[in-house]
Design an enzyme around this catalytic site. Structure first.
Site, PDB file in Angstrom:
ATOM      1  N   LYS A  65      -1.243   0.450   8.019  1.00  0.00           N
ATOM      2  CA  LYS A  65      -0.340   1.442   8.030  1.00  0.00           C
ATOM      3  C   LYS A  65      -0.952   2.638   8.090  1.00  0.00           C
ATOM      4  CE  LYS A  65       3.044  -0.952   4.801  1.00  0.00           C
ATOM      5  NZ  LYS A  65       3.969  -1.007   3.706  1.00  0.00           N
TER       6      LYS A  65
ATOM      7  N   GLU B  64       0.399 -13.688   0.732  1.00  0.00           N
ATOM      8  CA  GLU B  64       0.416 -12.074   0.155  1.00  0.00           C
ATOM      9  C   GLU B  64       0.216 -11.958  -1.044  1.00  0.00           C
ATOM     10  OE1 GLU B  64       3.136  -8.200   1.971  1.00  0.00           O
ATOM     11  OE2 GLU B  64       4.391  -9.630   0.714  1.00  0.00           O
TER      12      GLU B  64
ATOM     13  N   HIS C 246       2.258 -33.517  17.991  1.00  0.00           N
ATOM     14  CA  HIS C 246       1.906 -33.393  19.649  1.00  0.00           C
ATOM     15  C   HIS C 246       1.114 -31.888  19.738  1.00  0.00           C
ATOM     16  CE1 HIS C 246       4.393 -36.843  20.392  1.00  0.00           C
ATOM     17  NE2 HIS C 246       5.147 -36.342  19.591  1.00  0.00           N
TER      18      HIS C 246
HETATM   19  O1  PA5 Z   1       6.563  -8.820  -0.653  1.00  0.00           O
HETATM   20  C1  PA5 Z   1       6.693  -7.436  -0.369  1.00  0.00           C
HETATM   21  O2  PA5 Z   1       6.812  -6.750  -1.325  1.00  0.00           O
HETATM   22  C2  PA5 Z   1       6.389  -6.950   1.082  1.00  0.00           C
HETATM   23  O3  PA5 Z   1       6.571  -7.991   1.956  1.00  0.00           O
HETATM   24  C3  PA5 Z   1       7.863  -5.923   1.284  1.00  0.00           C
HETATM   25  O4  PA5 Z   1       9.060  -6.822   1.091  1.00  0.00           O
HETATM   26  C4  PA5 Z   1       7.955  -5.519   2.596  1.00  0.00           C
HETATM   27  O5  PA5 Z   1       6.719  -4.922   2.842  1.00  0.00           O
HETATM   28  C5  PA5 Z   1       9.084  -4.822   2.812  1.00  0.00           C
HETATM   29  O6  PA5 Z   1       9.006  -3.697   2.014  1.00  0.00           O
HETATM   30  P1  PA5 Z   1      10.354  -2.734   1.790  1.00  0.00           P
HETATM   31  O7  PA5 Z   1      11.521  -3.685   1.408  1.00  0.00           O
HETATM   32  O8  PA5 Z   1      10.081  -1.553   0.769  1.00  0.00           O
HETATM   33  O9  PA5 Z   1      10.825  -2.464   3.027  1.00  0.00           O
END
Ligand code: PA5
Length: 397
Positions: free
Chosen positions: A387, A251, A272
């Site tokens: 989304k 990410e 394996h």
């Molecule tokens: O690293 C990040 O920012 C994302 O993975 C968020 O943690 C994830 O989308 C969850 O978001 P939130 O804490 O706003 O529900």
């Protein structure tokens, strides 16, 4: 750039000095809440996704394994839309005493909000609205989002996700610390690991900073044509650390058509399976191997009269020694025969201190590595696309 806060995404560098700057009163409140959860519940539901989920699961599984070792069972919910997964959890908890830690920085993440409504209704029906509120702990932004006003209206105890720490760096904040402490893990030791890593990895001297060596090595291997990095461990307790690592790296650096694809295997299980690809397949990857010096458990392999299974050559050897030899043999096979470059990382133990140290090591390495390709490590604009489409299909206004 990391320390002077002059790089891209510099509003999200709160993790750099968090070991010194965290709110000590809130930290004490986490310990009290964790104890209360242990007293009031058989099951703690941790409701969150992404950075609001993977870190605490990685810590709990690294230290306690997938089946846990404390009286409190920790179950993760709010990280999927799977009806089967959600309904099965609701079925499983129906006759148990339950507490919930709902974790969402934005408060609007649909997977988490949807599961939380179901869990909230379950608790309110089971305990009544007032008593249910005493079993719900909300970890969210200090002022914005939908979860904060909901928690205030219902009277839940709340914990704050700092403004300057993004989700995937938040395991060292109340996001990770409350579920980890509730599971019975020593969060003082975890924070000591974070603090020691902060100190040790503070130098800009490349030769003295293993986080920067790792960062640079990744980029050199990329320049040599590698497109994927495979995180390898020989401990099933590290399966969720690998999931957490994949989120942190994927990410953070998968943007602007750049970045290495983070992937993972758990050996010897996956020798394996994907082992064949690593050994002889397309040379697109390098491996980053995390080994553990001292196992949490070990035993001596027994001798057997008759030796029908022909395993007496291992009699009197420890299981960890066998695992170690599997690692050494694989390293030689992949590097020397397969010509797959390997980066080696080693920790002492699967404990809270090493978890804290390790996550900070990865934060620092990641930030350096991503700045080296001129990308903002701290945002995730790409996750909005699915989304938008999903909301359109769901009919959200
Ligand atoms: O690293 C990040 O920012 C994302 O993975 C968020 O943690 C994830 O989308 C969850 O978001 P939130 O804490 O706003 O529900």
């Amino acid at each position: 750039m990391i320390h002077d806060k002059t790089g891209k995404g510099n509003d999200y560098l709160g993790w750099v000095d968090w070991a010194e700057n965290y709110d000590k009163d809130e930290y004490d409140r986490i310990k009290v809440a964790a104890k209360r959860i242990q007293d009031q519940a058989d099951v703690l539901l941790v409701c969150g996704i992404g950075g609001s989920y993977l870190g605490s699961r990685a810590a709990i599984e690294m230290i306690q394994g997938p089946y846990g070792t404390s009286d409190l069972e920790v179950i993760f919910i709010g990280n999927t839309f799977s009806s089967t997964a959600i309904v099965r959890i609701l079925e499983y908890i129906k006759d148990k005493d339950v507490a919930v830690n709902v974790i969402s920085k934005s408060g609007t993440t649909t997977e988490t909000a949807l599961a939380f409504r179901l869990v909230r209704q379950f608790l309110e029906e089971k305990y009544g609205v007032e008593d249910a509120a005493k079993r719900i702990y909300a970890t969210t932004d200090k002022s914005s989002g939908l979860l904060r006003p909901l928690a205030d209206a219902k009277g839940y105890e709340t914990f704050v996700i700092p403004d300057d720490i993004g989700g995937r760096f938040s395991v060292i904040t109340p996001v990770g610390l409350l579920p980890i402490a509730a599971a019975g893990i020593d969060i003082d030791a975890l924070m000591k690991g974070v603090s020691d890593a902060t100190f040790d990895l503070n130098t800009e001297d490349l030769n003295a900073n293993p986080a920067y060596v790792y960062a640079v090595a990744r980029r050199i291997l990329e320049k040599q044509g590698k497109v994927a990095e495979m995180f390898v461990s020989y401990e099933p307790h590290l399966l969720f650390l690998a999931e957490w690592w994949k989120q942190l790296f994927g990410e953070s650096e998968g943007k602007e058509d750049k970045g290495l694809l983070p992937t993972s295997v758990n050996n010897s299980t996956d020798l394996h399976s994907l082992g064949q690809f690593v050994q002889e397949g397309n040379k697109i990857l390098f491996e980053t191997i995390l080994t553990v010096k001292e196992p949490l458990e070990d035993m001596v392999f027994p001798f057997e009269e008759g030796d029908l299974d022909e395993l007496n050559y291992l009699a009197d050897k420890s299981l960890h020694w066998v695992n170690q030899k599997a690692f050494e043999g694989t390293l030689e096979a992949h590097v020397e025969t397969g010509k797959v470059p390997n980066i080696l990382l080693e920790i002492e133990k699967l404990d809270a201190y090493n978890f804290g140290y390790l996550v900070y090591f990865f934060f620092k390495a990641l930030a350096m590595s991503v700045y080296m390709i001129d990308v903002n490590p701290f945002d995730q604009p790409g996750v909005e696309v699915y989304k938008r489409n999903m909301f359109r299909l769901l009919g959200k206004k």
